[in-house]
Design a protein around this motif. Structure first.
Motif, PDB file in Angstrom:
ATOM      1  N   VAL A 255     -13.196  -3.608 -11.596  1.00  0.00           N
ATOM      2  CA  VAL A 255     -12.904  -4.147 -12.925  1.00  0.00           C
ATOM      3  C   VAL A 255     -11.406  -4.119 -13.205  1.00  0.00           C
ATOM      4  O   VAL A 255     -10.855  -5.029 -13.819  1.00  0.00           O
ATOM      5  CB  VAL A 255     -13.664  -3.344 -14.003  1.00  0.00           C
ATOM      6  N   GLY A 256     -10.740  -3.048 -12.770  1.00  0.00           N
ATOM      7  CA  GLY A 256      -9.313  -2.933 -13.056  1.00  0.00           C
ATOM      8  C   GLY A 256      -8.755  -1.606 -12.603  1.00  0.00           C
ATOM      9  O   GLY A 256      -9.406  -0.849 -11.874  1.00  0.00           O
ATOM     10  N   CYS A 257      -7.539  -1.328 -13.059  1.00  0.00           N
ATOM     11  CA  CYS A 257      -6.864  -0.097 -12.699  1.00  0.00           C
ATOM     12  C   CYS A 257      -6.007   0.369 -13.863  1.00  0.00           C
ATOM     13  O   CYS A 257      -5.732  -0.398 -14.785  1.00  0.00           O
ATOM     14  CB  CYS A 257      -6.020  -0.285 -11.439  1.00  0.00           C
ATOM     15  N   SER A 258      -5.589   1.622 -13.797  1.00  0.00           N
ATOM     16  CA  SER A 258      -4.718   2.146 -14.839  1.00  0.00           C
ATOM     17  C   SER A 258      -3.694   3.092 -14.241  1.00  0.00           C
ATOM     18  O   SER A 258      -3.867   3.619 -13.140  1.00  0.00           O
ATOM     19  CB  SER A 258      -5.525   2.866 -15.923  1.00  0.00           C
ATOM     20  N   THR A 259      -2.623   3.276 -15.009  1.00  0.00           N
ATOM     21  CA  THR A 259      -1.534   4.178 -14.646  1.00  0.00           C
ATOM     22  C   THR A 259      -1.178   5.014 -15.859  1.00  0.00           C
ATOM     23  O   THR A 259      -1.058   4.471 -16.960  1.00  0.00           O
ATOM     24  CB  THR A 259      -0.275   3.373 -14.230  1.00  0.00           C
ATOM     25  N   VAL A 260      -0.995   6.305 -15.660  1.00  0.00           N
ATOM     26  CA  VAL A 260      -0.403   7.164 -16.680  1.00  0.00           C
ATOM     27  C   VAL A 260       0.827   7.804 -16.045  1.00  0.00           C
ATOM     28  O   VAL A 260       0.710   8.559 -15.076  1.00  0.00           O
ATOM     29  CB  VAL A 260      -1.372   8.254 -17.186  1.00  0.00           C
TER      30      VAL A 260
ATOM     31  N   LEU B  26       0.826  -1.198   0.000  1.00  0.00           N
ATOM     32  CA  LEU B  26       0.000   0.000   0.000  1.00  0.00           C
ATOM     33  C   LEU B  26       0.872   1.264   0.000  1.00  0.00           C
ATOM     34  O   LEU B  26       0.557   2.240  -0.690  1.00  0.00           O
ATOM     35  CB  LEU B  26      -0.950  -0.020   1.194  1.00  0.00           C
ATOM     36  N   ASP B  27       1.968   1.241   0.732  1.00  0.00           N
ATOM     37  CA  ASP B  27       2.870   2.402   0.743  1.00  0.00           C
ATOM     38  C   ASP B  27       3.491   2.636  -0.632  1.00  0.00           C
ATOM     39  O   ASP B  27       3.655   3.784  -1.047  1.00  0.00           O
ATOM     40  CB  ASP B  27       3.969   2.233   1.793  1.00  0.00           C
ATOM     41  N   GLU B  28       3.824   1.563  -1.344  1.00  0.00           N
ATOM     42  CA  GLU B  28       4.382   1.716  -2.695  1.00  0.00           C
ATOM     43  C   GLU B  28       3.339   2.306  -3.653  1.00  0.00           C
ATOM     44  O   GLU B  28       3.669   3.143  -4.495  1.00  0.00           O
ATOM     45  CB  GLU B  28       4.894   0.373  -3.219  1.00  0.00           C
ATOM     46  N   VAL B  29       2.096   1.902  -3.515  1.00  0.00           N
ATOM     47  CA  VAL B  29       1.032   2.451  -4.360  1.00  0.00           C
ATOM     48  C   VAL B  29       0.829   3.930  -4.030  1.00  0.00           C
ATOM     49  O   VAL B  29       0.693   4.770  -4.933  1.00  0.00           O
ATOM     50  CB  VAL B  29      -0.287   1.664  -4.202  1.00  0.00           C
TER      51      VAL B  29
ATOM     52  N   ASN C  29       2.397   9.644 -10.471  1.00  0.00           N
ATOM     53  CA  ASN C  29       1.664   9.180 -11.650  1.00  0.00           C
ATOM     54  C   ASN C  29       0.173   9.420 -11.454  1.00  0.00           C
ATOM     55  O   ASN C  29      -0.295   9.610 -10.334  1.00  0.00           O
ATOM     56  CB  ASN C  29       1.890   7.671 -11.874  1.00  0.00           C
ATOM     57  N   HIS C  30      -0.563   9.355 -12.544  1.00  0.00           N
ATOM     58  CA  HIS C  30      -2.022   9.459 -12.464  1.00  0.00           C
ATOM     59  C   HIS C  30      -2.584   8.034 -12.410  1.00  0.00           C
ATOM     60  O   HIS C  30      -2.469   7.282 -13.384  1.00  0.00           O
ATOM     61  CB  HIS C  30      -2.569  10.212 -13.677  1.00  0.00           C
TER      62      HIS C  30
END
Length: 145
Positions: A54-59, A32-35, A42-43
């Motif tokens: 459903v999922g997740c995303s990173t920009v 959790l700390d890394e996230v 990041n976004h």
């Protein structure tokens, strides 16, 4: 098919983002700390359909004068092939372009054949392959203009 709701990560949804990431990328589980740290640079977004994750995303935004942003979309296996990835991808791409990116990269765990097919179907081609020092992988970096 339930409507997809995509939200920017908040303290309340960090665990959902982490869960989706860790299910899809078991070779590189995050705490959790890394996230939380990633959310600072990041976004990050999470996606829900009918209240279900459903999922997740990173920009990852372009930086240091580079035109390259990284867009990573992760859809949990039970929700694939329903169009959710398309919605998440379109939203993430639009966000990356709004940040000035003219080149988009993505990173896919080589064993994620669904993810590789999705990336290739959207015009990405492999540019690099690497094994993390802690083991696992390989991860494939793909790029498109």
């Amino acid at each position: 098919m339930p409507t997809l709701r995509i939200d920017s990560v908040t303290d309340a949804t960090l665990e959902d983002w982490r869960h989706a990431h860790n299910v899809i990328i078991p070779d590189d589980p995050l705490t959790l700390d890394e996230v939380r740290e990633r959310a600072g640079r990041n976004h990050l977004e999470v996606a829900y359909a009918g209240g279900e994750l459903v999922g997740c995303s990173t920009v990852r935004p372009p930086g240091n004068g580079s035109p390259v942003a990284t867009v990573i979309v992760r859809v949990l296996p039970a929700y694939r092939r329903r169009g959710y990835g398309e919605e998440m991808y379109a939203r993430s791409m639009a966000h990356a372009r709004s940040l000035g990116a003219s080149v988009i990269e993505t990173v896919v765990l080589a064993s994620n054949t669904d993810g590789l097919r999705f990336a290739e179907a959207h015009g990405f081609t492999e540019v690099d392959r690497y094994h993390p020092p802690e083991g696992g992988g390989p991860f494939i970096t793909l790029s498109r203009s």
